[in-house]
Design an enzyme around this catalytic site. Structure first.
Site, PDB file in Angstrom:
ATOM      1  N   ASP A 195       0.859  -1.191   0.000  1.00 44.12           N
ATOM      2  CA  ASP A 195       0.000   0.000   0.000  1.00 44.12           C
ATOM      3  C   ASP A 195       0.892   1.237   0.000  1.00 44.12           C
ATOM      4  O   ASP A 195       1.789   1.385   0.838  1.00 44.12           O
ATOM      5  CB  ASP A 195      -0.902  -0.024   1.244  1.00 44.12           C
ATOM      6  CG  ASP A 195      -1.956   1.072   1.233  1.00 44.12           C
ATOM      7  OD1 ASP A 195      -3.159   0.747   1.248  1.00 44.12           O
ATOM      8  OD2 ASP A 195      -1.568   2.271   1.234  1.00 44.12           O
ATOM      9  N   ASN A 203      -2.318  13.020  -4.089  1.00 45.70           N
ATOM     10  CA  ASN A 203      -3.484  13.553  -4.806  1.00 45.70           C
ATOM     11  C   ASN A 203      -3.743  15.009  -4.424  1.00 45.70           C
ATOM     12  O   ASN A 203      -3.983  15.859  -5.283  1.00 45.70           O
ATOM     13  CB  ASN A 203      -4.741  12.747  -4.460  1.00 45.70           C
ATOM     14  CG  ASN A 203      -4.936  11.542  -5.372  1.00 45.70           C
ATOM     15  OD1 ASN A 203      -4.423  11.500  -6.475  1.00 45.70           O
ATOM     16  ND2 ASN A 203      -5.688  10.571  -4.893  1.00 45.70           N
ATOM     17  N   ASP A 212      -2.883   9.432 -10.574  1.00 40.66           N
ATOM     18  CA  ASP A 212      -3.053   8.340 -11.549  1.00 40.66           C
ATOM     19  C   ASP A 212      -1.713   7.936 -12.165  1.00 40.66           C
ATOM     20  O   ASP A 212      -1.422   6.756 -12.343  1.00 40.66           O
ATOM     21  CB  ASP A 212      -3.993   8.775 -12.686  1.00 40.66           C
ATOM     22  CG  ASP A 212      -5.456   8.695 -12.274  1.00 40.66           C
ATOM     23  OD1 ASP A 212      -5.729   8.266 -11.132  1.00 40.66           O
ATOM     24  OD2 ASP A 212      -6.318   9.071 -13.090  1.00 40.66           O
ATOM     25  N   GLU A 238      -4.941   2.277  -3.960  1.00 36.63           N
ATOM     26  CA  GLU A 238      -3.467   2.269  -4.028  1.00 36.63           C
ATOM     27  C   GLU A 238      -2.924   1.061  -3.286  1.00 36.63           C
ATOM     28  O   GLU A 238      -1.889   1.108  -2.652  1.00 36.63           O
ATOM     29  CB  GLU A 238      -2.878   3.578  -3.456  1.00 36.63           C
ATOM     30  CG  GLU A 238      -3.755   4.327  -2.506  1.00 36.63           C
ATOM     31  CD  GLU A 238      -3.913   3.653  -1.154  1.00 36.63           C
ATOM     32  OE1 GLU A 238      -4.862   2.834  -1.034  1.00 36.63           O
ATOM     33  OE2 GLU A 238      -3.118   3.927  -0.249  1.00 36.63           O
TER      34      GLU A 238
HETATM   35  P1  GH3 Z   1      -1.877   5.342   4.224  1.00 32.14           P
HETATM   36  O1  GH3 Z   1      -0.416   5.631   4.283  1.00 32.14           O
HETATM   37  O2  GH3 Z   1      -2.451   5.098   5.557  1.00 32.14           O
HETATM   38  O3  GH3 Z   1      -2.177   4.219   3.287  1.00 32.14           O
HETATM   39  O4  GH3 Z   1      -2.584   6.651   3.680  1.00 32.14           O
HETATM   40  P2  GH3 Z   1      -3.199   6.902   2.243  1.00 32.14           P
HETATM   41  O5  GH3 Z   1      -3.422   8.351   2.067  1.00 32.14           O
HETATM   42  O6  GH3 Z   1      -2.336   6.239   1.232  1.00 32.14           O
HETATM   43  O7  GH3 Z   1      -4.529   6.050   2.305  1.00 32.14           O
HETATM   44  P3  GH3 Z   1      -6.045   6.472   2.228  1.00 32.14           P
HETATM   45  O8  GH3 Z   1      -6.767   5.145   2.223  1.00 32.14           O
HETATM   46  O9  GH3 Z   1      -6.411   7.444   3.273  1.00 32.14           O
HETATM   47  O10 GH3 Z   1      -6.218   7.175   0.839  1.00 32.14           O
HETATM   48  C1  GH3 Z   1      -6.110   6.514  -0.366  1.00 32.14           C
HETATM   49  C2  GH3 Z   1      -6.432   7.487  -1.454  1.00 32.14           C
HETATM   50  O11 GH3 Z   1      -6.261   6.889  -2.731  1.00 32.14           O
HETATM   51  C3  GH3 Z   1      -7.863   7.972  -1.423  1.00 32.14           C
HETATM   52  C4  GH3 Z   1      -8.334   7.869  -2.852  1.00 32.14           C
HETATM   53  O12 GH3 Z   1      -8.920   9.067  -3.288  1.00 32.14           O
HETATM   54  C5  GH3 Z   1      -7.088   7.604  -3.626  1.00 32.14           C
HETATM   55  N1  GH3 Z   1      -7.340   6.804  -4.811  1.00 32.14           N
HETATM   56  C6  GH3 Z   1      -7.930   5.587  -4.893  1.00 32.14           C
HETATM   57  N2  GH3 Z   1      -7.982   5.177  -6.179  1.00 32.14           N
HETATM   58  C7  GH3 Z   1      -7.413   6.144  -6.927  1.00 32.14           C
HETATM   59  C8  GH3 Z   1      -7.166   6.299  -8.330  1.00 32.14           C
HETATM   60  O13 GH3 Z   1      -7.477   5.446  -9.173  1.00 32.14           O
HETATM   61  N3  GH3 Z   1      -6.544   7.433  -8.738  1.00 32.14           N
HETATM   62  C9  GH3 Z   1      -6.164   8.410  -7.858  1.00 32.14           C
HETATM   63  N4  GH3 Z   1      -5.559   9.488  -8.324  1.00 32.14           N
HETATM   64  N5  GH3 Z   1      -6.411   8.301  -6.533  1.00 32.14           N
HETATM   65  C10 GH3 Z   1      -7.005   7.186  -6.067  1.00 32.14           C
HETATM   66 MG    MG Z   2      -2.113   4.147   1.259  1.00 33.38          MG
HETATM   67 MG    MG Z   3      -5.084   1.913   1.195  1.00 31.54          MG
END
Ligand code: GH3
Ligand code: MG
Ligand code: MG
Ligand code: MG
Length: 315
Positions: A195, A203, A212, A238
């Protein structure tokens, strides 16, 4: 005679050109006991951009087939010594589905019962040897297109659109039998969950498009690193999962630690902005239950890695 209009002709030509382009690297096998027929057909197929292999009868064809498991189409004669075209068709169809291999018969036998005989054994098409070169080519190409359409719709169902990695559903569909065979054979299989750390911040800082791009580049890095030793999938967002088949339990940590370091020194260039990232990894080599249980164990390790500071590997 019906003649194509100028505009239709242009479209037809561009279709042929793109077909010749797509045919590059596609292997077809021509099977006929007559050297002159074989050479004649091979020549016209090669002019279509195809890579052509030859065999003089069914027996020889199966040998060529076993050495080249990427043959997409077999164009076979009916009457041949040793193994005839009908037996060859039945045999090839028993080991390759219509999704993977097209079988086209080219025969001078014009009895009305012959074509259905072949079609019932799994041939895709039956062409008379009196057919024009144009007809043969059209049929060969359309049978190749058929396989490509199936492959494309399979990819749409099994692959993640953004990264091109296998999706979560396919991970279980394809991974479960590998896991079960591995259990029986006593192979060491490992499950890994990865992860990206603070991805939300990427983002928020650089925008969703940059996010992306990071996901795509990270995916390529991971897929290249794993290569043939595992099945890599995007589990969601992710998060990524790998079923490793070929890494021993005692080398698992080092193998993943090297990847973690590689990610740490990697950067993504998005419209002139340099984005760096880190990854947390949880893994398990302890196989005694189902793949699902292994995944949740690896996930527990990942959670612990996150909780205790991120950018680390826990097995
Ligand atoms: P942690 O270290 O605890 O994993 O924190 P994090 O910010 O990586 O995890 P969190 O689950 O809070 O956020 C994941 C983010 O990933 C939120 C979501 O908007 C973003 N995301 C998910 N799928 C996609 C995608 O296909 N494209 C983009 N750009 N962002 C994405
Ligand atoms: Mg994460
Ligand atoms: Mg995650
Ligand atoms: Mg013959």
């Amino acid at each position: 005679d019906y003649v194509l209009k100028k505009s239709d002709q242009a479209e037809y030509i561009s279709r042929i050109v793109s077909r010749v382009y797509k045919n590059q690297g596609i292997k077809v096998l021509v099977v006929d006991d007559s050297t002159s027929v074989r050479d004649w057909i091979s020549r016209i197929l090669m002019r279509q951009g195809l890579t052509v292999l030859q065999a003089e009868d069914g027996r020889a064809a199966t040998k060529v087939f076993y050495k080249n498991n990427d043959i997409k189409l077999v164009l076979t004669d009916y009457y041949m010594p040793e193994m005839d075209g009908l037996e060859l068709t039945a045999h090839l169809r028993s080991i390759r589905s219509m999704e993977e291999l097209s079988i086209v018969v080219l025969s001078s036998d014009s009895k009305s019962r012959t074509a259905p005989l072949f079609l019932k054994q799994g041939a895709n098409d039956f062409i008379q040897k009196t057919a024009s070169v144009e007809e043969i080519l059209c049929r060969v190409n359309s049978n190749l297109e058929f396989i490509e359409l199936i492959q494309a719709s399979r990819d749409r169902a099994n692959k993640d659109y953004l990264t091109g990695l296998w999706n979560r559903r396919y991970f279980f569909e394809y991974g479960t039998p590998i896991y079960e065979q591995g259990m029986t054979a006593g192979n060491e299989l490992c499950v890994v969950m990865l992860d990206i750390d603070h991805f939300k911040k990427i983002n928020d800082t650089y925008g969703h498009d940059a996010g992306d791009e990071v996901l795509k580049d990270f995916s390529s890095l991971l897929a290249d690193y794993i290569g043939d030793v595992g099945l890599v999938s995007r589990f969601g967002g992710e998060e990524f999962t790998v079923l490793l088949n070929g890494i021993q339990a005692d080398e698992l940590f080092d193998f993943l630690e090297d990847f973690r370091e590689e990610v740490g020194s990697f950067s993504v260039d998005f419209k002139g902005q340099v984005i760096t990232l880190t990854v947390s990894i949880g893994a398990t080599a302890n196989m005694d239950e189902s793949l699902t249980v292994m995944v949740s164990r690896a996930d527990d390790k990942l959670y612990e890695a996150k909780r205790t500071g991120r950018n680390k590997v826990l097995c």
